[in-house]
Scaffold this active site. Structure first.
Site, PDB file in Angstrom:
ATOM      1  N   HIS A  20       0.835  -1.200   0.000  1.00 50.18           N
ATOM      2  CA  HIS A  20       0.000   0.000   0.000  1.00 50.18           C
ATOM      3  C   HIS A  20       0.874   1.257   0.000  1.00 50.18           C
ATOM      4  CE1 HIS A  20      -3.540   2.387   0.718  1.00 50.18           C
ATOM      5  NE2 HIS A  20      -3.014   2.896   1.816  1.00 50.18           N
ATOM      6  N   HIS A  98       8.615  17.458 -14.745  1.00 50.57           N
ATOM      7  CA  HIS A  98       9.474  16.337 -15.127  1.00 50.57           C
ATOM      8  C   HIS A  98      10.674  16.233 -14.176  1.00 50.57           C
ATOM      9  CE1 HIS A  98      11.055  13.250 -17.728  1.00 50.57           C
ATOM     10  NE2 HIS A  98      12.186  13.922 -17.902  1.00 50.57           N
TER      11      HIS A  98
END
Length: 128
Positions: A20, A98
């Site tokens: 998770h 980015h």
């Protein structure tokens, strides 16, 4: 023998071992994969498979909480951006620069490299 779904044994193992909130990066052929995370290279030839091909397969078998894309994808690859928004409308998306994407990538459980040639095609899955 497995009946279907993801057949690649290493990708199956990575998905089974991912917990998770873990990150998985699916990247294009030119992305600078950092040294830390496990690297799974699926690239065969140009655009085989693409980032979208891998995301489709993973989405069928894996709980995805959120997808991280780059802000640059919207400008450089609007067709891909719209494809992701339409095909994966059931998922939540978040955009980062980015540069930030490359900074986060070393935290990935694994980086899955594709043959994708679309600029800024990279994305990260946050496990649900």
């Amino acid at each position: 023998m497995k009946k279907g779904g993801i057949l690649h044994p290493v990708l199956n193992r990575i998905l089974a071992e991912t917990g998770h909130t873990d990150l998985l990066t699916i990247c294009d052929r030119g992305f600078p994969v950092p040294a830390g995370p496990e690297r799974l290279d699926l690239a065969l030839i140009d655009d085989l498979p693409t980032v979208v091909d891998v995301l489709r397969a993973v989405d069928r078998e894996f709980v995805i909480d959120q997808i991280i894309i780059t802000e640059e994808m919207r400008q450089a690859s609007p067709e891909r951006y719209h494809q992701l928004q339409e095909e994966f409308a059931h998922l939540r998306f978040r955009a980062v620069t980015h540069q930030r994407f490359k900074e986060i990538c070393p935290e990935s459980r694994a980086v899955i490299r594709t043959g994708d040639t679309v600029p800024y095609a990279n994305l990260m899955i946050i496990s649900g």
